[in-house]
Scaffold this motif. Structure first.
Motif, PDB file in Angstrom:
ATOM      1  N   VAL A 125       0.858  -1.185   0.000  1.00 58.50           N
ATOM      2  CA  VAL A 125       0.000   0.000   0.000  1.00 58.50           C
ATOM      3  C   VAL A 125       0.895   1.235   0.000  1.00 58.50           C
ATOM      4  O   VAL A 125       1.807   1.347   0.822  1.00 58.50           O
ATOM      5  N   ILE A 128      -6.311   5.356  -1.931  1.00 54.57           N
ATOM      6  CA  ILE A 128      -5.493   4.277  -1.372  1.00 54.57           C
ATOM      7  C   ILE A 128      -5.044   3.407  -2.542  1.00 54.57           C
ATOM      8  O   ILE A 128      -5.853   2.706  -3.153  1.00 54.57           O
ATOM      9  N   ILE A 164      -3.187   0.245  -4.004  1.00 54.88           N
ATOM     10  CA  ILE A 164      -2.866  -1.090  -3.516  1.00 54.88           C
ATOM     11  C   ILE A 164      -2.315  -1.930  -4.664  1.00 54.88           C
ATOM     12  O   ILE A 164      -2.801  -1.859  -5.794  1.00 54.88           O
TER      13      ILE A 164
END
Length: 149
Positions: free
Chosen positions: A49, A64, A66
């Motif tokens: 991440v 976010i 990922i």
């Protein structure tokens, strides 16, 4: 001389025949691996991440990023996501799709993707994301955002 050649030929003929039988039987029995052939499908994976902000204001959205990195590759393996929010309120979604519902299982179409968390709360918010595959491998990610007024 012809007699010697003929005798030599008669001696070698059974030897070559036996050798051909041995090679054929060895090939048949050594190549019969259909039952023994094992294709590895279950590969452990790691989840990376990118850093995210520690603070968020009510109404703001945090991206976010990922990335799922597997030790091997099995084309048919699928990855799934589920999440649960412990504190505060907000929505989590994949790109511009509808927000995820807590504890529901969602297919992740790509190994590199972005989630967007939007705060709908004026207090500290925390939630966890679980990423799993078809073979029961699972990784847990924890996120916490402090409120900014």
């Amino acid at each position: 001389m012809k007699e010697l050649f003929y005798k030599f030929k008669m001696i070698l003929r059974p030897i070559f025949g036996l050798l051909a039988i041995l090679i054929t039987s060895f090939s048949i029995f050594s190549c019969n691996t259909a039952d023994e052939l094992e294709i590895q499908q279950n590969f452990p994976f790691e989840v990376n991440v990118m850093p995210v902000p520690k603070e968020i204001a009510d109404g703001d959205t945090v991206e976010i990023r990922i990335s799922i990195e597997s030790t091997g590759s099995y084309k048919e393996n699928k990855y799934y996501l589920r999440y649960f929010q412990f504190d505060g309120r907000g929505t989590l979604q994949y790109y511009d799709e509808p927000p995820y519902l807590p504890n529901d299982l969602y297919l992740i179409p790509k190994k590199q993707f972005r989630l967007y968390y939007t705060s709908t709360s004026k207090i500290t918010q925390s939630f966890e994301v679980w990423i799993s595959d078809d073979f029961g491998n699972e990784k847990n990610l924890k996120f916490q955002f402090n409120n900014v007024d």
